[in-house]
Design a protein around this motif. Sequence first.
Motif, PDB file in Angstrom:
ATOM      1  N   LEU A  98       0.831  -1.203   0.000  1.00  0.00           N
ATOM      2  CA  LEU A  98       0.000   0.000   0.000  1.00  0.00           C
ATOM      3  C   LEU A  98       0.864   1.251   0.000  1.00  0.00           C
ATOM      4  CD1 LEU A  98      -2.636  -1.074   2.685  1.00  0.00           C
ATOM      5  CD2 LEU A  98      -2.829  -1.257   0.205  1.00  0.00           C
ATOM      6  N   ASP A  99       1.966   1.202   0.773  1.00  0.00           N
ATOM      7  CA  ASP A  99       2.809   2.384   0.905  1.00  0.00           C
ATOM      8  C   ASP A  99       4.143   1.986   1.530  1.00  0.00           C
ATOM      9  OD1 ASP A  99       3.517   5.008   0.666  1.00  0.00           O
ATOM     10  OD2 ASP A  99       2.296   5.739   2.327  1.00  0.00           O
ATOM     11  N   ILE A 100       5.106   2.881   1.460  1.00  0.00           N
ATOM     12  CA  ILE A 100       6.390   2.698   2.138  1.00  0.00           C
ATOM     13  C   ILE A 100       6.547   3.901   3.064  1.00  0.00           C
ATOM     14  CG2 ILE A 100       8.892   2.471   1.886  1.00  0.00           C
ATOM     15  CD1 ILE A 100       8.328   1.478  -1.031  1.00  0.00           C
ATOM     16  N   SER A 101       6.674   3.646   4.360  1.00  0.00           N
ATOM     17  CA  SER A 101       6.773   4.746   5.322  1.00  0.00           C
ATOM     18  C   SER A 101       8.132   5.431   5.213  1.00  0.00           C
ATOM     19  CB  SER A 101       6.569   4.212   6.749  1.00  0.00           C
ATOM     20  OG  SER A 101       7.683   3.443   7.127  1.00  0.00           O
ATOM     21  N   GLU A 102       8.215   6.640   5.768  1.00  0.00           N
ATOM     22  CA  GLU A 102       9.465   7.412   5.703  1.00  0.00           C
ATOM     23  C   GLU A 102      10.604   6.701   6.425  1.00  0.00           C
ATOM     24  OE1 GLU A 102       9.073  11.509   6.842  1.00  0.00           O
ATOM     25  OE2 GLU A 102       7.322  11.776   5.549  1.00  0.00           O
ATOM     26  N   ASP A 103      10.255   5.930   7.474  1.00  0.00           N
ATOM     27  CA  ASP A 103      11.310   5.214   8.208  1.00  0.00           C
ATOM     28  C   ASP A 103      11.595   3.824   7.622  1.00  0.00           C
ATOM     29  OD1 ASP A 103       8.902   4.196   9.040  1.00  0.00           O
ATOM     30  OD2 ASP A 103       9.317   4.308  11.184  1.00  0.00           O
ATOM     31  N   ASN A 107       4.048  -0.851   4.177  1.00  0.00           N
ATOM     32  CA  ASN A 107       2.658  -0.892   4.613  1.00  0.00           C
ATOM     33  C   ASN A 107       1.980  -1.904   3.690  1.00  0.00           C
ATOM     34  OD1 ASN A 107      -0.045  -0.467   5.136  1.00  0.00           O
ATOM     35  ND2 ASN A 107       0.148   1.747   5.291  1.00  0.00           N
ATOM     36  N   LEU A 108       1.721  -3.099   4.237  1.00  0.00           N
ATOM     37  CA  LEU A 108       1.221  -4.213   3.440  1.00  0.00           C
ATOM     38  C   LEU A 108      -0.212  -4.548   3.794  1.00  0.00           C
ATOM     39  CD1 LEU A 108       4.395  -6.412   4.035  1.00  0.00           C
ATOM     40  CD2 LEU A 108       3.877  -5.119   1.954  1.00  0.00           C
ATOM     41  N   VAL A 119       7.277  -5.029   8.575  1.00  0.00           N
ATOM     42  CA  VAL A 119       8.358  -5.542   7.736  1.00  0.00           C
ATOM     43  C   VAL A 119       9.110  -4.360   7.133  1.00  0.00           C
ATOM     44  CG1 VAL A 119       8.952  -6.963   5.737  1.00  0.00           C
ATOM     45  CG2 VAL A 119       7.054  -7.648   7.204  1.00  0.00           C
ATOM     46  N   LYS A 120      10.408  -4.326   7.367  1.00  0.00           N
ATOM     47  CA  LYS A 120      11.238  -3.236   6.864  1.00  0.00           C
ATOM     48  C   LYS A 120      11.624  -3.508   5.414  1.00  0.00           C
ATOM     49  CE  LYS A 120      14.640  -0.358   9.302  1.00  0.00           C
ATOM     50  NZ  LYS A 120      13.827   0.820   9.182  1.00  0.00           N
ATOM     51  N   ILE A 121      11.790  -2.445   4.640  1.00  0.00           N
ATOM     52  CA  ILE A 121      12.248  -2.607   3.258  1.00  0.00           C
ATOM     53  C   ILE A 121      13.723  -3.013   3.319  1.00  0.00           C
ATOM     54  CG2 ILE A 121      12.841  -0.156   2.921  1.00  0.00           C
ATOM     55  CD1 ILE A 121      11.694  -0.553   0.017  1.00  0.00           C
ATOM     56  N   PRO A 122      14.125  -4.079   2.621  1.00  0.00           N
ATOM     57  CA  PRO A 122      15.522  -4.528   2.712  1.00  0.00           C
ATOM     58  C   PRO A 122      16.493  -3.562   2.034  1.00  0.00           C
ATOM     59  CG  PRO A 122      14.180  -6.060   1.398  1.00  0.00           C
ATOM     60  CD  PRO A 122      13.298  -4.925   1.799  1.00  0.00           C
ATOM     61  N   ASP A 124      18.869  -4.039  -0.071  1.00  0.00           N
ATOM     62  CA  ASP A 124      19.569  -4.766  -1.127  1.00  0.00           C
ATOM     63  C   ASP A 124      18.787  -4.635  -2.422  1.00  0.00           C
ATOM     64  OD1 ASP A 124      17.354  -6.385  -0.758  1.00  0.00           O
ATOM     65  OD2 ASP A 124      18.455  -8.012   0.194  1.00  0.00           O
ATOM     66  N   GLU A 125      19.080  -5.514  -3.373  1.00  0.00           N
ATOM     67  CA  GLU A 125      18.387  -5.415  -4.662  1.00  0.00           C
ATOM     68  C   GLU A 125      16.879  -5.638  -4.536  1.00  0.00           C
ATOM     69  OE1 GLU A 125      20.606  -9.356  -4.382  1.00  0.00           O
ATOM     70  OE2 GLU A 125      21.140  -7.263  -4.175  1.00  0.00           O
ATOM     71  N   VAL A 126      16.451  -6.382  -3.520  1.00  0.00           N
ATOM     72  CA  VAL A 126      14.999  -6.567  -3.311  1.00  0.00           C
ATOM     73  C   VAL A 126      14.360  -5.227  -2.956  1.00  0.00           C
ATOM     74  CG1 VAL A 126      13.231  -7.691  -1.902  1.00  0.00           C
ATOM     75  CG2 VAL A 126      15.231  -8.992  -2.637  1.00  0.00           C
ATOM     76  N   GLY A 127      15.020  -4.485  -2.063  1.00  0.00           N
ATOM     77  CA  GLY A 127      14.531  -3.158  -1.691  1.00  0.00           C
ATOM     78  C   GLY A 127      14.495  -2.217  -2.882  1.00  0.00           C
ATOM     79  N   GLN A 128      15.537  -2.294  -3.710  1.00  0.00           N
ATOM     80  CA  GLN A 128      15.585  -1.456  -4.915  1.00  0.00           C
ATOM     81  C   GLN A 128      14.455  -1.819  -5.873  1.00  0.00           C
ATOM     82  OE1 GLN A 128      19.578  -2.207  -6.299  1.00  0.00           O
ATOM     83  NE2 GLN A 128      20.500  -1.231  -4.506  1.00  0.00           N
ATOM     84  N   LYS A 129      14.214  -3.130  -5.987  1.00  0.00           N
ATOM     85  CA  LYS A 129      13.144  -3.616  -6.875  1.00  0.00           C
ATOM     86  C   LYS A 129      11.776  -3.118  -6.387  1.00  0.00           C
ATOM     87  CE  LYS A 129      11.517  -8.005  -8.835  1.00  0.00           C
ATOM     88  NZ  LYS A 129      11.710  -9.467  -8.772  1.00  0.00           N
ATOM     89  N   ILE A 130      11.559  -3.185  -5.069  1.00  0.00           N
ATOM     90  CA  ILE A 130      10.294  -2.716  -4.481  1.00  0.00           C
ATOM     91  C   ILE A 130      10.127  -1.226  -4.765  1.00  0.00           C
ATOM     92  CG2 ILE A 130       9.024  -2.321  -2.320  1.00  0.00           C
ATOM     93  CD1 ILE A 130      10.407  -4.905  -1.230  1.00  0.00           C
ATOM     94  N   ASN A 131      11.175  -0.444  -4.490  1.00  0.00           N
ATOM     95  CA  ASN A 131      11.129   1.000  -4.737  1.00  0.00           C
ATOM     96  C   ASN A 131      10.860   1.321  -6.206  1.00  0.00           C
ATOM     97  OD1 ASN A 131      11.348   2.815  -2.517  1.00  0.00           O
ATOM     98  ND2 ASN A 131      13.399   2.010  -2.128  1.00  0.00           N
ATOM     99  N   LYS A 132      11.554   0.620  -7.099  1.00  0.00           N
ATOM    100  CA  LYS A 132      11.398   0.882  -8.532  1.00  0.00           C
ATOM    101  C   LYS A 132       9.959   0.600  -8.978  1.00  0.00           C
ATOM    102  CE  LYS A 132      13.319  -0.254 -13.125  1.00  0.00           C
ATOM    103  NZ  LYS A 132      12.159   0.345 -13.750  1.00  0.00           N
ATOM    104  N   LEU A 133       9.463  -0.595  -8.648  1.00  0.00           N
ATOM    105  CA  LEU A 133       8.109  -0.977  -9.061  1.00  0.00           C
ATOM    106  C   LEU A 133       7.072   0.003  -8.510  1.00  0.00           C
ATOM    107  CD1 LEU A 133       8.036  -4.860  -8.594  1.00  0.00           C
ATOM    108  CD2 LEU A 133       7.486  -3.647 -10.695  1.00  0.00           C
ATOM    109  N   PHE A 134       7.190   0.280  -7.200  1.00  0.00           N
ATOM    110  CA  PHE A 134       6.152   1.040  -6.514  1.00  0.00           C
ATOM    111  C   PHE A 134       6.260   2.539  -6.749  1.00  0.00           C
ATOM    112  CE2 PHE A 134       4.133   2.885  -2.673  1.00  0.00           C
ATOM    113  CZ  PHE A 134       2.880   2.313  -2.817  1.00  0.00           C
ATOM    114  N   ARG A 135       7.477   3.097  -6.571  1.00  0.00           N
ATOM    115  CA  ARG A 135       7.646   4.549  -6.650  1.00  0.00           C
ATOM    116  C   ARG A 135       7.896   5.047  -8.073  1.00  0.00           C
ATOM    117  NH1 ARG A 135      10.417   5.068  -1.098  1.00  0.00           N
ATOM    118  NH2 ARG A 135       8.628   5.629   0.185  1.00  0.00           N
TER     119      ARG A 135
END
Length: 163
Positions: A98-103, A107-108, A119-122, A124-135
């Motif tokens: 749903l969202d990624i908090s500032e910290d 938000n799932l 659950v914190k955004i990792p 690593d490349e998984v975190g980058q992938k999440i950011n790219k897809l979502f943001r």
Amino acid sequence: MAEGNDAQHELTFETADAGASLTFPLQCSALRKNGFVVIKQRPCKIVDMSTSKTGKHGHAKVHLTAIDLFTGKKLEDLSPSTHNMEVPHVRRQEYQLLDISEDGFLNLMTESGETKDDVKIPDDEVGQKINKLFREDEKDTNVIVLTAMGEEAAIDAKEAPKS
């Protein structure tokens, strides 16, 4: 009498192994590559295993090489093939992002519509992938969360299927 019962309950609570349901025993010889195992109290995925026969009366030993599910660290263990090893209960769950908090927390939303914010955004490349897809791509994103032995981590993300 009531006091006695309370004390008994407390004792039962303290002596019960809190981690018991997080793992189950499995004979070492039944473990398989790409399966899961607990080494040094850490949930791991087996990446390599070999069996060696020892001397005339010795028991076969299994050499396990595994990667910690959450730290990526390589761990090894040597155990007689007839011994039991603990195997973690591992769950893969897919959630809608749903969202990624500032910290940095995701938000799932679960299938039942409840939100999950622990659950914190990792980093690593998984975190980058999440950011790219979502943001960046502004896609409906699903995050795959791995749970084992009381720990959780986002391990993958993908574009949500169009409904």
